[in-house]
Motif scaffolding. Sequence first.
Motif, PDB file in Angstrom:
ATOM      1  N   ARG A   1      10.371   3.147   0.743  1.00 32.17           N
ATOM      2  CA  ARG A   1      10.524   4.287  -0.150  1.00 32.17           C
ATOM      3  C   ARG A   1       9.458   4.289  -1.224  1.00 32.17           C
ATOM      4  N   GLN A   2       9.304   3.140  -1.898  1.00 35.65           N
ATOM      5  CA  GLN A   2       8.352   3.096  -3.001  1.00 35.65           C
ATOM      6  C   GLN A   2       6.922   3.242  -2.504  1.00 35.65           C
ATOM      7  N   ASP A   3       6.625   2.724  -1.304  1.00 37.49           N
ATOM      8  CA  ASP A   3       5.276   2.879  -0.751  1.00 37.49           C
ATOM      9  C   ASP A   3       4.935   4.354  -0.548  1.00 37.49           C
ATOM     10  N   VAL A   4       5.890   5.117  -0.039  1.00 35.80           N
ATOM     11  CA  VAL A   4       5.644   6.544   0.183  1.00 35.80           C
ATOM     12  C   VAL A   4       5.445   7.263  -1.150  1.00 35.80           C
ATOM     13  N   ILE A   5       6.281   6.945  -2.129  1.00 37.11           N
ATOM     14  CA  ILE A   5       6.156   7.595  -3.439  1.00 37.11           C
ATOM     15  C   ILE A   5       4.815   7.246  -4.083  1.00 37.11           C
ATOM     16  N   ASP A   6       4.403   5.975  -4.002  1.00 33.93           N
ATOM     17  CA  ASP A   6       3.099   5.585  -4.552  1.00 33.93           C
ATOM     18  C   ASP A   6       1.975   6.326  -3.833  1.00 33.93           C
ATOM     19  N   LEU A   7       2.139   6.519  -2.531  1.00 30.30           N
ATOM     20  CA  LEU A   7       1.103   7.193  -1.754  1.00 30.30           C
ATOM     21  C   LEU A   7       0.957   8.652  -2.179  1.00 30.30           C
ATOM     22  N   VAL A   8       2.066   9.375  -2.279  1.00 20.29           N
ATOM     23  CA  VAL A   8       1.965  10.798  -2.609  1.00 20.29           C
ATOM     24  C   VAL A   8       1.582  11.012  -4.069  1.00 20.29           C
ATOM     25  N   PRO A  16      -3.293  18.688   1.582  1.00 25.17           N
ATOM     26  CA  PRO A  16      -3.530  20.083   1.999  1.00 25.17           C
ATOM     27  C   PRO A  16      -3.339  21.056   0.842  1.00 25.17           C
ATOM     28  N   SER A  17      -4.290  21.945   0.681  1.00 25.08           N
ATOM     29  CA  SER A  17      -4.297  22.830  -0.494  1.00 25.08           C
ATOM     30  C   SER A  17      -3.138  23.819  -0.488  1.00 25.08           C
ATOM     31  N   HIS A  18      -2.572  24.131   0.683  1.00 27.13           N
ATOM     32  CA  HIS A  18      -1.511  25.141   0.737  1.00 27.13           C
ATOM     33  C   HIS A  18      -0.146  24.574   0.364  1.00 27.13           C
ATOM     34  N   LEU A  19      -0.064  23.251   0.164  1.00 21.80           N
ATOM     35  CA  LEU A  19       1.221  22.643  -0.154  1.00 21.80           C
ATOM     36  C   LEU A  19       1.445  22.590  -1.656  1.00 21.80           C
ATOM     37  N   GLU A  20       2.686  22.775  -2.058  1.00 21.52           N
ATOM     38  CA  GLU A  20       3.072  22.572  -3.454  1.00 21.52           C
ATOM     39  C   GLU A  20       3.484  21.107  -3.603  1.00 21.52           C
ATOM     40  N   TRP A  21       2.752  20.382  -4.425  1.00 20.20           N
ATOM     41  CA  TRP A  21       2.901  18.922  -4.483  1.00 20.20           C
ATOM     42  C   TRP A  21       3.812  18.536  -5.650  1.00 20.20           C
ATOM     43  N   HIS A  22       4.955  17.909  -5.354  1.00 20.96           N
ATOM     44  CA  HIS A  22       5.924  17.540  -6.387  1.00 20.96           C
ATOM     45  C   HIS A  22       6.405  16.103  -6.174  1.00 20.96           C
ATOM     46  N   PRO A  23       5.551  15.111  -6.366  1.00 19.85           N
ATOM     47  CA  PRO A  23       5.948  13.718  -6.089  1.00 19.85           C
ATOM     48  C   PRO A  23       7.100  13.232  -6.954  1.00 19.85           C
ATOM     49  N   ASP A  24       7.174  13.667  -8.210  1.00 21.97           N
ATOM     50  CA  ASP A  24       8.266  13.225  -9.075  1.00 21.97           C
ATOM     51  C   ASP A  24       9.614  13.752  -8.584  1.00 21.97           C
ATOM     52  N   VAL A  25       9.614  14.987  -8.088  1.00 24.61           N
ATOM     53  CA  VAL A  25      10.844  15.560  -7.546  1.00 24.61           C
ATOM     54  C   VAL A  25      11.267  14.792  -6.299  1.00 24.61           C
ATOM     55  N   TRP A  26      10.321  14.484  -5.435  1.00 30.48           N
ATOM     56  CA  TRP A  26      10.641  13.736  -4.214  1.00 30.48           C
ATOM     57  C   TRP A  26      11.154  12.337  -4.552  1.00 30.48           C
ATOM     58  N   ASP A  27      10.617  11.764  -5.598  1.00 37.53           N
ATOM     59  CA  ASP A  27      11.105  10.456  -6.032  1.00 37.53           C
ATOM     60  C   ASP A  27      12.577  10.539  -6.420  1.00 37.53           C
ATOM     61  N   ARG A  28      12.952  11.571  -7.176  1.00 41.23           N
ATOM     62  CA  ARG A  28      14.353  11.735  -7.579  1.00 41.23           C
ATOM     63  C   ARG A  28      15.259  11.932  -6.364  1.00 41.23           C
ATOM     64  N   TRP A  29      14.797  12.752  -5.423  1.00 45.01           N
ATOM     65  CA  TRP A  29      15.612  12.986  -4.230  1.00 45.01           C
ATOM     66  C   TRP A  29      15.815  11.694  -3.450  1.00 45.01           C
ATOM     67  N   SER A  30      14.760  10.924  -3.290  1.00 46.29           N
ATOM     68  CA  SER A  30      14.879   9.689  -2.507  1.00 46.29           C
ATOM     69  C   SER A  30      15.846   8.721  -3.162  1.00 46.29           C
ATOM     70  N   ARG A  31      15.885   8.706  -4.495  1.00 48.77           N
ATOM     71  CA  ARG A  31      16.839   7.844  -5.194  1.00 48.77           C
ATOM     72  C   ARG A  31      18.263   8.381  -5.029  1.00 48.77           C
ATOM     73  N   ALA A 435      16.753   3.719  -4.529  1.00 44.26           N
ATOM     74  CA  ALA A 435      17.704   3.647  -3.423  1.00 44.26           C
ATOM     75  C   ALA A 435      17.783   2.238  -2.867  1.00 44.26           C
ATOM     76  N   GLU A 436      18.964   1.863  -2.426  1.00 45.74           N
ATOM     77  CA  GLU A 436      19.181   0.567  -1.818  1.00 45.74           C
ATOM     78  C   GLU A 436      19.812   0.763  -0.451  1.00 45.74           C
ATOM     79  N   ASP A 437      19.440  -0.140   0.458  1.00 36.90           N
ATOM     80  CA  ASP A 437      19.989  -0.054   1.798  1.00 36.90           C
ATOM     81  C   ASP A 437      21.496  -0.261   1.769  1.00 36.90           C
ATOM     82  N   LEU A 438      22.214   0.468   2.630  1.00 34.81           N
ATOM     83  CA  LEU A 438      23.664   0.346   2.773  1.00 34.81           C
ATOM     84  C   LEU A 438      24.394   0.576   1.462  1.00 34.81           C
ATOM     85  N   ARG A 439      23.912   1.487   0.643  1.00 33.00           N
ATOM     86  CA  ARG A 439      24.547   1.732  -0.637  1.00 33.00           C
ATOM     87  C   ARG A 439      25.366   3.015  -0.586  1.00 33.00           C
ATOM     88  N   LEU A 440      26.623   2.906  -1.003  1.00 28.71           N
ATOM     89  CA  LEU A 440      27.460   4.075  -1.240  1.00 28.71           C
ATOM     90  C   LEU A 440      27.619   4.216  -2.743  1.00 28.71           C
TER      91      LEU A 440
END
Length: 740
Positions: A1-8, A16-31, A435-440
């Motif tokens: 998870r963190q590797d992907v967030i660091d990458l974006v 790609p120029s046509h994409l709206e880039w929101h890495p902070d929002v994606w970070d919140r969703w992943s958490r 996020a943590e694996d197997l977390r409810l």
Amino acid sequence: RQDVIDLVRSAQLQWPSHLEWHPDVWDRWSRKFGVVSGHKSWTELLPDLLKFESTHEKAAEDPETQERFLEERKKRQDSAEQLAQVIRQIHEAGLEWKKCRTAQEHRRWLNRMGAKWIRDWDSKSPHMQTIRKLVNALEPLDQLVHATSEAVSEDKVPARRGAKLSHKDVLRFLERRFREEPISWGDHGGVAFLDFMQARGLVFDHVFLLGFNADQVPRPATEHVFLSDMVRRKLRTLTKRPLSLASESMGEEQLLLAQVVASAKQHLSINWQRANERGTAKAVSLQIEEFASFLPQGEQPLSLDERMQAPPPFGPDRVPTHPGLAALRAEKRWGMLSELELALASSYLAKGQGAQACAQSFARLEAPAFTRQDQFAFVEAIESSTGDRRYDGDPGRPIAEEPLYSASSLQRLAKCPLQYFFRDVLHVRPLDDPAEDLRLDARELGTAVHLILERVFQDLIKPDSQMDLFSSAGPLALTSETSKRAEKSLERHWNSVMEPLGNRVRKRYPVFWDAAAKTWKKELREFVAKDLKRLHEMGMRPEAVEAKFDTKLHVPGNPAFDVPATTMRIRGSLDRLSRKESGELLVSDYKTGGNLDNWIMPKNYLNGNYLQLPIYWMVAEQMTDGAPVASELLGLGFSFLPDQGFVRKGAHSLPKTFSKHRPGLEEALAVFDSLYRKGRFPFHGPARPCNYCEFKVACRRHHIPSKNRVEEHPEHENYFLSTQRQSKKPTLDALAGGKP
């Protein structure tokens, strides 16, 4: 998870120029949704979760809110699909890379990836030219691997299978070359930051060795990616060439160190950390012994341990960690200070004597004309025992808005007013935990269980038509029909409420979810059956679920301690209300975790740590015409297995001594409310809760001047005294011995 967030989030990559880039929002969703690892979590799971995300069950009843939610959900889903598109491309490129078997194939693949994803890949900047040169240098590796394979095939040394280059081999090779390759920035004087390999053969006026710690110098020995020590020994014999071995790298490290030391023409400074950022001690490299011959000597030779403890010039010059002392050291050593260092040094010399003393110390340091009174005031406010207390979370004036409490926010104010200030006055919201694996998520699961019980009892209260909130209906009739209706209602609402949670977890952990769901359904069935039977035996009838209240509590103060009487507006909802025909009211609150004994101990609700049950009791009291009131906690769920919880041990109720302790509780509530009205929010709390506080990075409770200012403030005295309340001393008079 963190590797992907660091990458974006990387500024080195182009998207790609046509994409709206929101890495902070994606970070919140992943958490929030528990995305942990695996490309399918990003490309399939996350878009699906957002697609089927449901609004809050109460908000769904408002058409306008529901429409707005659906619009926002569509935007979130589109954004997640854009991210998924990029992750798919990167994943597919990675699969393509794994198919490469020759250096030529790897080189072509890396150049394509660089041109597509890396910003300014084709530029003529020195570092980009160096990177492209290293990538193109892969081409001769085919011959090297082939020759190595042939050289060792006649011996028992294992050859590389098929002389193929895997993507892992190429990656390790490039990482090593990047570390060793000097990047040509051009020599324009000034300061150069180099490692030992990059500095070899160069000469400098001044050399500063940074990070001379045992874990850095010498470098750990690692074998070459393609030429292991075993292969190198064989090649030594065949070619008569002095190939280096990783096992002999210590000699190379010593030679590099000697070259760097010899490169200093005027001055050599060796620096190392005494501790890391967490305060853990770090050791100096044992290579420091190599400098013993030309370090200053005393009358007697010094061992390494003795030299480390000796004062300068025989031992190391310790750099102060206090910013004021560090600034004074810099002024003494270099004769130069930045403006900020100048302010720090001046304030330290003034030692709490005020801004005027700071100005005088400027003159003592022969500083240029400089009148930054704001820096004086800042340092004075944070380092002296007086000054502006806003840096301690004290607004310094009453809060304009009339307080509106809930039971939980009032409890938060009592436990730590500063935490209440951050969360309920400034409305600061910390980032979700990673996020943590197997977390409810406990909060999400607890909300779902509350909702199921609410709907089940709602079906029992009004199976056919809406009933009045406080009806005079008789006690609950426990019949087979009642039990069947409860069982059927539980099954129906389980599917609708748990479906979003189950969809998320079942995709990755179907066996785990099935086992957890089976345990929870069994717990809920037994809970409902036992609760209905108990209510029938008590002569109680469930009257309302999630009963909203917005009421005012009038609590007396204590004029002797300057605690005024006050009226507190409290809003919230009661999980369930039940009533006898005689009018007696029972407030039931569900808990899916925690130690329930803590909620009913007099000491804990008197000092404000556990206020929910007493607050509900006092709120329910206003709903009756003098009839008795009782409040209880009903625990259910995994936290209470195998031998705790309502199903196994029954309900937890306030003790009969509550009426005796009530004056002390009301006085404590008046003290807590007075903090808000005066705009005073001192930090407080034992160490353990502070370790789990969401705002500990913003709290200054470990800063000694702040701690002294907060604890010694006269308007905080009643609060700190109130946190010591107990059953034998429930009031301020008892705690202070009758002396305000």
